[in-house]
Structure formats: structure tokens, C-alpha cells
Design a protein around this motif. Sequence first.
Motif, PDB file in Angstrom:
ATOM      1  N   GLY A 168      58.910  32.874  -0.129  1.00  0.00           N
ATOM      2  CA  GLY A 168      58.705  31.633   0.605  1.00  0.00           C
ATOM      3  C   GLY A 168      57.914  30.652  -0.220  1.00  0.00           C
ATOM      4  N   ASP A 196      61.034  32.322   3.675  1.00  0.00           N
ATOM      5  CA  ASP A 196      62.465  31.995   3.569  1.00  0.00           C
ATOM      6  C   ASP A 196      63.226  32.507   4.786  1.00  0.00           C
ATOM      7  OD1 ASP A 196      62.020  30.874   1.104  1.00  0.00           O
ATOM      8  OD2 ASP A 196      62.451  32.733   0.002  1.00  0.00           O
ATOM      9  N   ASP A 197      62.787  33.629   5.336  1.00  0.00           N
ATOM     10  CA  ASP A 197      63.487  34.242   6.454  1.00  0.00           C
ATOM     11  C   ASP A 197      62.467  34.865   7.404  1.00  0.00           C
ATOM     12  OD1 ASP A 197      65.075  35.584   8.216  1.00  0.00           O
ATOM     13  OD2 ASP A 197      66.046  36.879   6.719  1.00  0.00           O
ATOM     14  N   ARG A 255      56.395  28.170  -4.906  1.00  0.00           N
ATOM     15  CA  ARG A 255      57.336  29.246  -4.564  1.00  0.00           C
ATOM     16  C   ARG A 255      56.778  30.627  -4.936  1.00  0.00           C
ATOM     17  NH1 ARG A 255      61.576  30.989  -2.601  1.00  0.00           N
ATOM     18  NH2 ARG A 255      61.893  28.998  -1.579  1.00  0.00           N
TER      19      ARG A 255
END
Length: 347
Positions: free
Chosen positions: A217, A309-310, A273
Amino acid sequence: MLCSLILVTSLAARLDGPPPTPTVSVTVDSSRHELTVTSGPFDLPNMPPMEDHAMMDLGMSHDTRLQRFEWPVNGWFRGFRVELADGQGRAVPAHVMHHMIMVNFSRRQLLYSAAERLMGTGTETGEVSVPKTIGVPMKPGMNLGMYIAWHNDTGKDLQGVYLKLTMLWTPKNQNPQPVNALPIYMDVNLTVGGTNTFDVPPGKSTKAYEFTLPVGGRLLGVGGHMHDYGSSVRLVDAETGKVLTQVKAERDAAGKLLKVSRKLFGVSGEGLRLKAKHRYRVVGEYDNPTGELLVKGAMASLVGLFAPDDMKRWPAVDPRNPTYQRDLASLEVRGAGSPHTGHEGHE
Ligand SMILES: [Cu+2]
């Protein structure tokens, strides 16, 4: 010695009458998108000013018991402000609240098998909010708990003090929806349910903790926590040695901590990131000019907001995990009996 004497006196003073039993209540203002969490009443005997952070460890200021409530709405938590008032409704100076921590028992921390620390605020924090483009995702029924450390140095006893915490949220129907951004806590020396303090030898020294993340993420922003003689806390790519970001201490001429810088990577931009399954290291650096070993004198941590990200790969709470159980147990005994509360988790 002085500290413990004062402490005994102030505890004895409280035996005069039964202390009030504080309760917590939550109201929702759906048009303003604000929750109001009211906690109290608290009787706060006057205490002398604290010389430094270390006196906190000696029990000069102590936490209340954990007060639990449920988050009531669907949306994203995005900011807060704190007000204090006494039993007559008169304003109480903000610094009487030394710190306040909000725990979310319904979600795990990213690095540790421990309950999420949804927010923390100290005397210096004031009002905090993030842009409406991001927010911490929240669902009705999430189990929250808060505890407060009071330090009343106003020169007089305060009776019936209430803390009013206003929490701002973004409703579910906002278009476009905010990016999910969750608290991330990276400590150089945390034992979950125990302590995060460590010894500092004379001169320059570092303490480090290595970790991987279960989901990648973007780190959107980060702040730090250190004690006196701290220099910096940095996040390092442990596989390349590259320093990814760092916060630095502002110190006085004697090395005492004045404040710690913050980093924002652009809350609407890319952020920093971080990859899943990649080794990172959080490193605290101290420069101790006293010539003496400072026993348990230090802490070093980074606290930030992380956009995974998820969200489905965020680690779930495992109530049977022994580490998680230790975290819960340590929260339950907070403020119970002994004035010494430990100092961990006051990020
Ligand atoms: Cu500390």
C-alpha cells in the motif's frame, strides 16, 4: 522519591469522599456528520507540574480505566477535536488532558497482533482532520474503547470534569468515496501487552525492528515519538539499506526533546509505496550526552496513515492468538488499582 511522596499524598486526598463513577455516552449529529463522545465525570486533584516525560513513568499522571462504546455509523472517520469542561460547564484548560487513546477492538494492527489504536491525542495535538479524499473505514457496531491520562496542574482541584470528544466522519454516500487509510504503528522495541521502552547507552546508539507487511500500500503521512536525547526515527528498506523516510527530533542545547517533525507524502498523491512480503526496518537513533546509561529511558516509534492496496488482505483479529490476548489483558488492567500504568501505547 519526591514523586512517590507527592503521589501518595494525592491518592490519600482522594479518599475524602467516594470518587464519581465516570460513564461514556455517544450522540450522533447526522447533518453535521459528527459524533460526540462524552466521558466523565472525573475528579482531578491538583498535582505539581511534571519535570519531564520520565515522571510520567513514575506514575505522576495516570490512565483512567478503559471506557467502551460502539461506533454507530457507516462511513469514514476523518478527524476530531477535544473540549474539557468542569461540573459547572466551565471550560477546563486543554493541557489537563495529558493524553487520550482510542482503541478499535474490531480491527487488528497491521504489524502487530494487537487491537487497532484508532487515534491518540496529547496536550499538543489540538484539532486534527484529514482531507475528505481519505478516511478510516468504520462500520456500525465496531467496538471502541478509550482511556485518558489526566494531569491537573492548574493549581486547584477540579471536580466533575467531562471530556467531550467530537469525531468527524464522511458518510457512505459521498461521491467519490474516500480512499481507505488506516493507522499504522511501527515501534523499534514493542512487546505487545508489555512495554516499548529501552535503555540508552552514552553517545550515539540505534535500536531497530524489522518487519514485513501482509498487504502492500501507500504510506500517506507519518509522525514520530521519542524521548529526551532522541535524534530521529527512520524507515529503511531492509533489503537495500535505503532510507525511505525519517522524522527528526528538535532538541534544546542539553539534548532534551522539544518536538518531533512530521512527514506528509501528499494525502491525495501517491504516498510512499510499501510492498507486501518485503523486509522493512524502523530505526530509532539516540544521542545521549549525559555519560550515563539511561535505563528504560527511551522510546522510538512511527505512527502514520496507510492506504492498503486491498482491504480484504488486512489481517483479521484472532481472539485466540496469545499475543492478541496479552494486548487485551493489558488494556483491561489499565487504570485499575496501581497508579503506575506503564507507558506503552501512548503514541
Ligand atoms: Cu513515550
